[in-house]
Design an enzyme around this catalytic site. Sequence first.
Site, PDB file in Angstrom:
ATOM      1  N   CYS A 283       1.364  11.706   1.088  1.00 45.83           N
ATOM      2  CA  CYS A 283       1.236  10.251   0.958  1.00 45.83           C
ATOM      3  C   CYS A 283       0.283  10.010  -0.199  1.00 45.83           C
ATOM      4  O   CYS A 283      -0.765  10.663  -0.298  1.00 45.83           O
ATOM      5  CB  CYS A 283       0.664   9.676   2.250  1.00 45.83           C
TER       6      CYS A 283
ATOM      7  N   CYS B  74       5.231   6.246  -4.023  1.00 39.39           N
ATOM      8  CA  CYS B  74       5.084   6.104  -2.578  1.00 39.39           C
ATOM      9  C   CYS B  74       6.088   7.063  -1.937  1.00 39.39           C
ATOM     10  O   CYS B  74       7.296   6.950  -2.188  1.00 39.39           O
ATOM     11  CB  CYS B  74       5.407   4.666  -2.183  1.00 39.39           C
TER      12      CYS B  74
ATOM     13  N   GLU C  99      -6.892   1.564   1.854  1.00 39.00           N
ATOM     14  CA  GLU C  99      -6.700   0.170   1.427  1.00 39.00           C
ATOM     15  C   GLU C  99      -7.984  -0.647   1.584  1.00 39.00           C
ATOM     16  O   GLU C  99      -8.296  -1.498   0.767  1.00 39.00           O
ATOM     17  CB  GLU C  99      -5.598  -0.503   2.267  1.00 39.00           C
TER      18      GLU C  99
ATOM     19  N   HIS D 131      -1.747   7.755  -0.874  1.00 41.58           N
ATOM     20  CA  HIS D 131      -3.091   7.266  -0.556  1.00 41.58           C
ATOM     21  C   HIS D 131      -4.078   8.425  -0.305  1.00 41.58           C
ATOM     22  O   HIS D 131      -5.276   8.276  -0.523  1.00 41.58           O
ATOM     23  CB  HIS D 131      -3.076   6.401   0.712  1.00 41.58           C
TER      24      HIS D 131
ATOM     25  N   ASP E 171       3.789   1.008  -5.276  1.00 42.29           N
ATOM     26  CA  ASP E 171       3.476   1.697  -4.013  1.00 42.29           C
ATOM     27  C   ASP E 171       3.353   0.610  -2.952  1.00 42.29           C
ATOM     28  O   ASP E 171       3.265  -0.589  -3.279  1.00 42.29           O
ATOM     29  CB  ASP E 171       2.151   2.464  -4.145  1.00 42.29           C
ATOM     30  N   SER E 172       3.316   1.031  -1.691  1.00 43.66           N
ATOM     31  CA  SER E 172       3.061   0.070  -0.619  1.00 43.66           C
ATOM     32  C   SER E 172       1.671  -0.543  -0.767  1.00 43.66           C
ATOM     33  O   SER E 172       1.372  -1.531  -0.105  1.00 43.66           O
ATOM     34  CB  SER E 172       3.156   0.777   0.735  1.00 43.66           C
TER      35      SER E 172
HETATM   36  N1  DGL Z   1       1.314   5.538  -0.318  1.00 49.64           N
HETATM   37  C1  DGL Z   1       2.362   5.474   0.663  1.00 49.64           C
HETATM   38  C2  DGL Z   1       3.098   6.814   0.742  1.00 49.64           C
HETATM   39  O1  DGL Z   1       2.968   7.607  -0.165  1.00 49.64           O
HETATM   40  C3  DGL Z   1       1.827   4.946   1.953  1.00 49.64           C
HETATM   41  C4  DGL Z   1       2.872   4.533   2.909  1.00 49.64           C
HETATM   42  C5  DGL Z   1       2.456   3.447   3.871  1.00 49.64           C
HETATM   43  O2  DGL Z   1       2.205   2.333   3.419  1.00 49.64           O
HETATM   44  O3  DGL Z   1       2.445   3.721   5.076  1.00 49.64           O
HETATM   45  O4  DGL Z   1       3.826   7.089   1.637  1.00 49.64           O
END
Ligand code: DGL
Length: 257
Positions: free
Chosen positions: A186, A76, A154, A188, A13-14
């Site tokens: 998302c 992600c 985060e 997160h 993931d990011s």
């Molecule tokens: N968890 C990522 C997603 O599902 C976050 C994206 C981001 O870093 O902006 O899109």
Amino acid sequence: MKDLSSYPIGVFDSGLGGLSVWLELVKLMPYEDIIYFADSGNCPYGNRTKSEIIDLSIRNSQFLIDKGAKIIVVACNTATGAAIKELRDTFKIPFVGMEPAVKPAAKETRTKHIGVLATKGTLESELFQETKNAFTKGVTVHMQIGLGLVEIVENQKIEEKSTSDLLQKYLQPMLDNGVDKIVLGCTHYPFLKPVFDRLLPQNVDLINPAPAVAKQTLRQLSKFELRNNEPRTPNYDFYTSGDERLLDDFLRYIKVR
Ligand code: DGL
């Protein structure tokens, strides 16, 4: 052909959000080893260009493949929307991406209004637009960019008052329009559930696509005969391109460590 079933599942993931998918993978496939890569050093992805996200996703996948990944779960939504096709074209192993869960939301809504909270990148992606066009006939989709929410997770500011205020600002227009389902677009955002629960009326459901993505991963492992189904204690490895302390604290916060 070489038997790769004992090799690990790779997940990236990011940042830390993909751990919401990791939790579901572990529940569904308790004997699989899993390597998780959080690209927190480059987070957020949401406002990056498509080509930047493709480059980062290829790099993350190469990292996981070098560590032996037999399949990669792109945990992600933003990376899936921008890069899943390129990843499948670049690498030989199977990839599972996030599904924007507008389909179940549109099927189950009684008010015919659903909300989607996601990053700018996800909402503007072709994948999202195509899914929305294909599955939401007769339903109004209220889209909201969740600017700032990824950074809150985060940095573990989930329980701060400013988080609740920001989320309230994003949810109110959807609620004013009568939505009864809100898609968490998302990975997160499921970690904000305690805040959502305080803000949402009881008749509004949150839809987290992570369990469906775990099921899809299981189907792909079975299809390619990559399943590790022998009762055993699995290995879980976590890597980050960002601050290791934040990763450790987060793993403790979600009771993985
Ligand atoms: N968890 C990522 C997603 O599902 C976050 C994206 C981001 O870093 O902006 O899109």
